[in-house]
Design an enzyme around this catalytic site. Structure first.
Site, short mmCIF file in Angstrom:
data_model
loop_
_atom_site.label_atom_id
_atom_site.label_comp_id
_atom_site.label_asym_id
_atom_site.label_seq_id
_atom_site.Cartn_x
_atom_site.Cartn_y
_atom_site.Cartn_z
N THR A 1 0.57 -0.86 -0.10
CA THR A 1 0.15 -0.32 0.31
C THR A 1 0.56 1.43 0.09
O THR A 1 1.39 1.05 1.01
CB THR A 1 -0.89 0.02 1.17
N CYS B 1 25.93 5.26 7.17
CA CYS B 1 25.87 3.37 7.33
C CYS B 1 27.20 2.91 7.99
O CYS B 1 26.91 1.75 7.89
CB CYS B 1 25.96 3.12 5.66
#
Ligand code: PLP
Length: 368
Positions: A223, A310
């Protein structure tokens, strides 16, 4: 507080916050009833606006949950769609691409990079491959890559371009670029975190690597976050509107910062080349550990980074710097300042006032 880590993320724009709030009560855009149609309309308007701003077709815009996801869907999907097992990649990619190509069962050929952090030779592109990957601009050095030359040299090989650091900062035409796929991330241009964009041509198209309900051309099932999409469109519109003036303003502030650091600290290596993103300044202070520099600046209310967030607190040498020929030791002394929308001359003054003392203390502490 002086925040100079805009390449990691930049504060949400007020227009994006307002757009998000207004769209936050939309229901499922897949619903075949009035509330579903209303959500669908808002989603499609956002898609249309983004397509106009990035000069591509509406169907080429796919909403994802991050830049990382967009990179994965493109690289994995183009690899899956091809009979070839060969990938050509620049060695300075963000881990979202670098770790993805490494995770695939592919023969990897690397594009050479010069000491300026720019891809220097397209020879590996002469032979066909499943996909070629080259970012538009590097997230650490800010170095702009010769995307046009790379796409031309790739011929029939599909090219994925990670434009996460570029979208909203430099003009981008997906159509004119000739790229097959392109990744962007809303939180890098003042949109919400957790919304990415994948631009994907109809042909050659990535094969779907996720399975589910078929949303977003089946490439990103699930969705869709309508409020996130609407806020992303609003942020991108404002970023594009301000782009030219911001580019000039940030480059002037960044150049002043570089000159003042060079004037006050000995033995500094500048990794950011002349042709770079306007807000990036990546430097090494040999003899000082990057982590020490960050902690000392942090204690003074100045926030910057060693490069890619990261790396998660583990001070490893930047792969991008190693690829451009910087020694491991000097790469571990790297510090990245990235300026953005909220940066003021006072922020530059704050760094200038403290940098000599911070580097001296970090150098005294030495390297691990
Ligand atoms: N690609 C580049 C060049 C980036 O700089 C980043 C984020 O730092 C990403 C991909 C990942 O984007 P996201 O944080 O939306 O997953």
């Amino acid at each position: 507080m002086t925040y100079l880590d805009h390449a990691a993320t930049t504060p949400l724009r007020e227009v994006a916050r307002q757009a998000w709030l207004e769209a936050s009560s939309y229901l499922n855009p897949g619903g075949q009833y009035a509330s579903g149609r209303a959500a669908r309309r808002a989603l499609e308007e956002a898609r249309e606006q983004i397509a106009e701003l990035l000069d591509c077709d509406r169907v080429e815009v796919i909403f994802t949950a991050s830049g990382t996801e967009a990179d994965n869907l493109a690289v994995r999907g183009l690899f899956a769609a091809s009979d070839s097992r060969r990938i050509v990649c620049s060695p300075i990619e963000h881990p979202a691409v670098l770790e993805t190509v490494r995770a695939l069962d592919a023969t990897l050929d690397w594009l050479p990079v010069g000491p300026d952090g720019v891809v220097s030779d397209t020879a590996p592109l002469a032979a066909p491959a499943a996909v070629a990957c080259c970012m538009w601009a590097n997230n650490e050095t800010g170095a702009i890559q010769p995307i046009e030359r790379i796409i031309q040299a790739a011929g029939d090989t599909p090219v994925h371009v990670d434009a996460v650091q570029v979208i909203g900062h430099l003009p981008v035409s997906f159509r004119e670029s000739g790229a097959t796929t392109l990744a962007a991330s809303a939180h890098k241009f003042g949109g919400p975190r957790g919304v990415g964009l994948l631009l994907a041509r109809r042909s050659p198209a990535p094969r779907a690597v996720l399975t589910g309900g078929g949303q977003e051309r089946g490439l990103r099932p699930g969705t869709v976050d309508v409020a996130g999409a609407v806020a992303t469109a609003a942020a991108l519109a404002e970023a594009c509107e301000e782009m030219f003036d911001e580019r000039v303003r940030l480059a002037a502030l960044r150049d002043a910062l570089r000159e003042r650091i060079l004037a006050t600290v000995d033995n500094v290596l500048v990794h950011t080349p002349a042709d770079s993103l306007p807000g990036h300044l990546f430097l090494s202070f040999p003899g000082a550990e990057g982590d020490s520099l960050i902690m000392l600046f942090d204690s003074l209310g100045i926030e910057c980074s060693t490069g890619s967030a990261c790396a998660h607190g583990v001070n490893r040498a930047s792969e991008a710097l190693l690829a451009q020929g910087v020694s491991e030791r000097d790469a571990r002394s790297a510090l990245r300042f990235t300026l953005g929308r909220t940066t003021t001359p006072e922020d530059i003054d704050a760094v200038t006032a403290h940098v000599a003392q911070v580097v001296e203390r970090a150098r005294l502490a030495g390297m691990a």
